[in-house]
Design an enzyme around this catalytic site. Structure first.
Site, PDB file in Angstrom:
ATOM      1  N   LYS A  72       0.904  -1.270   0.116  1.00  0.00           N
ATOM      2  CA  LYS A  72       0.119  -0.131  -0.120  1.00  0.00           C
ATOM      3  C   LYS A  72       0.791   1.416   0.025  1.00  0.00           C
ATOM      4  O   LYS A  72       0.363   2.263  -0.370  1.00  0.00           O
ATOM      5  CB  LYS A  72      -1.038   0.005   1.054  1.00  0.00           C
ATOM      6  CG  LYS A  72      -2.209  -0.817   0.848  1.00  0.00           C
ATOM      7  CD  LYS A  72      -3.126  -0.715   2.149  1.00  0.00           C
ATOM      8  CE  LYS A  72      -4.376  -1.652   1.980  1.00  0.00           C
ATOM      9  NZ  LYS A  72      -4.861  -2.104   3.031  1.00  0.00           N
TER      10      LYS A  72
HETATM   11  N1  GLU Z   1      -8.195  -8.146   5.511  1.00  0.00           N
HETATM   12  C1  GLU Z   1      -7.353  -8.911   4.718  1.00  0.00           C
HETATM   13  C2  GLU Z   1      -6.469  -8.082   3.726  1.00  0.00           C
HETATM   14  O1  GLU Z   1      -6.863  -7.180   3.392  1.00  0.00           O
HETATM   15  C3  GLU Z   1      -8.018  -9.911   3.771  1.00  0.00           C
HETATM   16  C4  GLU Z   1      -8.809 -11.098   4.777  1.00  0.00           C
HETATM   17  C5  GLU Z   1      -9.085 -12.171   4.030  1.00  0.00           C
HETATM   18  O2  GLU Z   1      -9.733 -12.136   2.791  1.00  0.00           O
HETATM   19  O3  GLU Z   1      -9.429 -13.087   4.632  1.00  0.00           O
HETATM   20  O4  GLU Z   1      -5.308  -8.648   3.496  1.00  0.00           O
END
Ligand code: GLU
Length: 291
Positions: A263
């Site tokens: 990011k």
């Molecule tokens: N929040 C996680 C991420 O941004 C993804 C979680 C998931 O897909 O289980 O990498």
């Protein structure tokens, strides 16, 4: 009528990049192909790093990509009570214990263990918990918690595995080594993972599992970087009596030097690509998802 339910679950701690676009578009396309629904979940338990303006940017970028979702957005920070309830069940089953070491104490313990041969690492490369808090007498635990000491609640993974037995998951995509079909979970490789902390009633692993169940998610489509995390997710589902989704792990998009996108890198953020004049169809083509 039975409908398949997919979800895209980003964390609002930065702008979406091409890797997120791939995951979101794949979820969207699969939901359409199978006549299912796509949900959007905002994984913002890390309230120090997540910001509402990033959430707004996520929605804007998804709309620009042509992605729509059904129902209200679930924001994890608004559902801490659900995670607390799951923690209470695991504590009642005596599968959690508090550990009180600070990060630097843990690092020192790992360095000490490493001197006697490499101390095991989890699939993400983080050293397994090296401490002995599991053996701490209950009276001492209680005393230290009551005194307000900082602690992490850890899963007694060996005991949990004994309790749950052998677990598998149906893999419809593939793992980093091409694993597909029925994969055997290996939760022991994560050691005694942290499931909550004194100041935060959940961790990523617990929140994902609780939410997938509460939202009726049937198909988890996400990057291969989370392939082995599925071992812990299956274990928690079994311990909490939650339904078992099918999993589809997809390739991770890399930059020109073969590194995982971050990011922090502007060059592949969707905002930057949009500002440079690319269209949503250009993004699809670049990701091999052209239509
Ligand atoms: N929040 C996680 C991420 O941004 C993804 C979680 C998931 O897909 O289980 O990498």
């Amino acid at each position: 009528m039975y409908t398949r339910v997919f979800r895209f679950a980003p964390s609002p701690n930065g702008y979406l990049h091409l890797g997120h676009a791939y995951s979101a578009l794949l979820n969207y396309d699969m939901a359409r192909e199978f006549g299912g629904r796509l949900l959007l979940r905002i994984e913002d338990i890390d309230t120090g790093r997540c910001r509402p303006e990033y959430e707004a940017a996520i929605c804007e970028d998804l709309h620009w990509l042509g992605i729509s979702w059904t129902g209200p957005v679930r924001r994890q920070s608004e559902h801490f009570a659900d995670y607390e309830a799951a923690i209470a069940r695991l504590e009642a089953a005596r599968l959690l214990y508090p550990s009180f070491e600070s990060r630097s104490e843990i690092n020192a313990l790992v360095a000490e263990r490493d001197r006697h041969g490499p101390w095991p690492r989890d699939p993400d490369g983080t050293p397994l918990y090296p401490g002995r808090a599991r053996k701490m007498p209950p009276a001492e635990r209680e005393r230290r918690r009551r005194a307000g000491e900082t602690f992490a609640l850890r899963l007694a993974t060996d005991a949990a595995v004994t309790h749950a037995g052998v677990l598998t998951w149906p893999e419809r995509g593939s793992g980093p080594q091409g694993q597909t079909g029925l994969v055997t979970a290996a939760p022991q490789r994560w050691g005694d993972v942290v499931l909550a902390r004194k100041e935060l009633p959940t961790s990523y692993h617990l929140a994902v599992v609780v939410d997938d169940a509460l939202q009726g998610v049937t198909d988890v489509v996400r990057g291969q970087d989370l392939f082995w995390a599925t071992s812990i997710h299956r274990l928690l589902q079994a311990l909490l009596g939650l339904p078992e989704p099918v999993y589809h792990h997809h390739r991770v998009i890399l930059d020109d030097e073969g590194r995982k996108l971050s990011k922090a890198t502007q060059a592949t953020s969707l905002r930057e690509l949009r500002a440079s004049g690319l269209s949503a169809s250009d993004i699809r083509r670049r990701l091999g998802l052209g239509r």
